[in-house]
Scaffold this motif. Structure first.
Motif, short mmCIF file in Angstrom:
data_model
loop_
_atom_site.label_atom_id
_atom_site.label_comp_id
_atom_site.label_asym_id
_atom_site.label_seq_id
_atom_site.Cartn_x
_atom_site.Cartn_y
_atom_site.Cartn_z
N SER A 100 -15.72 -15.15 -4.94
CA SER A 100 -17.25 -15.56 -4.98
C SER A 100 -17.57 -16.92 -4.71
O SER A 100 -18.46 -17.57 -4.22
CB SER A 100 -18.02 -15.33 -6.20
N ASP A 101 -16.42 -17.95 -5.00
CA ASP A 101 -16.61 -19.32 -4.75
C ASP A 101 -18.00 -20.03 -5.16
O ASP A 101 -18.53 -20.75 -4.47
CB ASP A 101 -16.46 -19.65 -3.21
N ASP A 102 -18.34 -19.64 -6.47
CA ASP A 102 -19.50 -20.39 -7.09
C ASP A 102 -20.75 -19.96 -6.36
O ASP A 102 -21.82 -20.66 -6.22
CB ASP A 102 -19.49 -21.57 -7.38
N ASP A 103 -20.77 -18.82 -5.54
CA ASP A 103 -21.95 -18.31 -4.62
C ASP A 103 -22.42 -16.82 -5.06
O ASP A 103 -21.47 -15.99 -4.64
CB ASP A 103 -21.30 -18.33 -3.22
N VAL A 104 -23.58 -16.71 -5.34
CA VAL A 104 -24.18 -15.38 -5.70
C VAL A 104 -24.17 -14.56 -4.66
O VAL A 104 -23.69 -13.33 -4.48
CB VAL A 104 -25.57 -15.56 -6.46
N THR A 105 -24.41 -15.17 -3.32
CA THR A 105 -24.62 -14.12 -2.18
C THR A 105 -23.11 -13.77 -1.84
O THR A 105 -23.19 -12.49 -1.28
CB THR A 105 -25.32 -15.12 -1.16
N LYS A 106 -22.23 -14.64 -1.70
CA LYS A 106 -20.71 -13.92 -1.64
C LYS A 106 -20.23 -13.01 -2.72
O LYS A 106 -19.66 -12.16 -2.12
CB LYS A 106 -19.83 -15.10 -1.74
N GLU A 107 -20.83 -13.17 -3.78
CA GLU A 107 -20.34 -12.14 -4.73
C GLU A 107 -20.94 -10.86 -4.48
O GLU A 107 -20.23 -9.83 -4.69
CB GLU A 107 -20.78 -12.53 -6.22
#
Length: 335
Positions: A100-107
């Protein structure tokens, strides 16, 4: 038997051609954004999920498990993943990892991918609000186990650490060595693990009226961010600086120590620093970092085992495994 929703149904609902639906869902960069939104809305309303390959229409098993981690650059999550892989390898399954790399969209993109490829189960370490996406996986019959956190509703099996105890332990250690102006440097407050660590720290501080606790939130918790925060704290007048710092992971903690020492602030004589996770680097840093240990690999292994049982229908009710943290004292707090 319920008829599977197809691309023709989506095209009819959205009022566009089948080819437009295909482009909007698979190559949206070349399609009008409003049209893409209309197609996706129709697909969501109909419950349409495109399969990654026709092969999966002919076989029941994908041989894959999905796993999301918040930031794979943090060795804690790499160890968590390794433990899960150890557990599921005995069943001949492979793990599809989404960082996710601290990213809600990626998650959310990763969870949608797990749905499309029809993973046999999913291990989810939530960063943002994943509830609706997890519900979609479960509606497809895909078992889900939460990792490094617990489900508030009690509906999902989970493997986690008692982070309230961990936060209390970190602050309590600083107080025990005589620190009175504490600072908590953490990721976004909506991340449950971070929120509970802060809760524990506040509980420890509340027992001592002369002790204060200031909180600084940041979007990311990398070593670079920690270094920048350390330099910023070092630039304050000595009377305004904290004399004890808690960071929500060791990456940030090591960065904070580097930022402080580089600016001439002594660790721990002037400011004591304690991290969280107890990654390997914490013990071999220039100033070895005190930390709250999480048994990452064991947690990942238990989560993988729990998911295999869930897939096999061998779980009695909802199982929630909670590990206990351990205080590891090193030079960053005791010299």
């Amino acid at each position: 038997m319920t008829k599977r929703t197809g691309i023709r149904d989506v095209a009819r609902e959205a009022g566009v051609s089948i080819s437009t639906v295909s482009k909007a869902l698979n190559r949206p960069d070349g399609v009008n954004p409003q049209l893409v939104a209309r197609v996706r809305l129709a697909a969501d309303e109909l419950g349409y999920v495109p399969l990654e390959a026709a092969r999966q229409l002919r076989v029941r098993r994908s041989g894959l498990l999905g796993m999301t981690v918040i930031n794979i650059a943090n060795p804690f999550f790499a160890e968590l993943m390794a433990g899960a892989e150890d557990a599921v390898a005995v069943a001949g399954l492979r793990v599809l990892v989404g960082n996710s790399d601290d990213d809600v969209t990626k998650e959310r993109d990763h969870l949608e991918l797990f749905e499309r490829v029809q993973v046999e189960g999913a291990l989810v370490t939530p960063f943002g609000d994943t509830g609706p996406w997890i519900d979609r996986l479960r509606a497809r019959g895909i078992p889900v186990v939460l990792v490094d956190t617990m489900d508030d509703s009690g509906a999902l099996p989970s493997v986690s650490l008692d982070d309230i105890a961990g936060g209390r332990m970190a602050a309590g250690h600083l107080i025990d060595i005589g620190r009175r102006r504490l600072a908590f440097l953490g990721a976004r407050e909506e991340v449950r693990q971070v929120r509970e660590r802060l809760q524990g720290a506040r509980e420890a501080v509340a027992q001592y009226p002369e002790v204060t606790l200031d909180v600084t939130w940041c979007e990311r918790t990398t070593a670079r961010v920690g270094q920048q925060l350390g330099a910023r704290i070092a630039a304050l007048d000595a009377a305004e600086r904290p004399d004890g710092i808690i960071t929500t992971n060791d990456h940030m903690g090591c960065g904070v120590v580097h930022g402080l020492v580089s600016a001439g602030v002594r660790v721990p004589e002037d400011i004591a620093v304690i991290g969280y996770d107890d990654i390997e680097f914490a013990s071999i840093a220039a100033v070895p970092l005190s930390s709250i240990r999480q048994p990452a690999r064991e947690m990942g292994k238990r989560a993988g085992e729990l998911l295999l049982r869930h897939i096999a229908g061998d779980l009695d009710g909802v199982t929630q495994v909670v590990f206990q943290p351990e205080l590891v004292i090193r030079a960053s707090t005791v010299g």
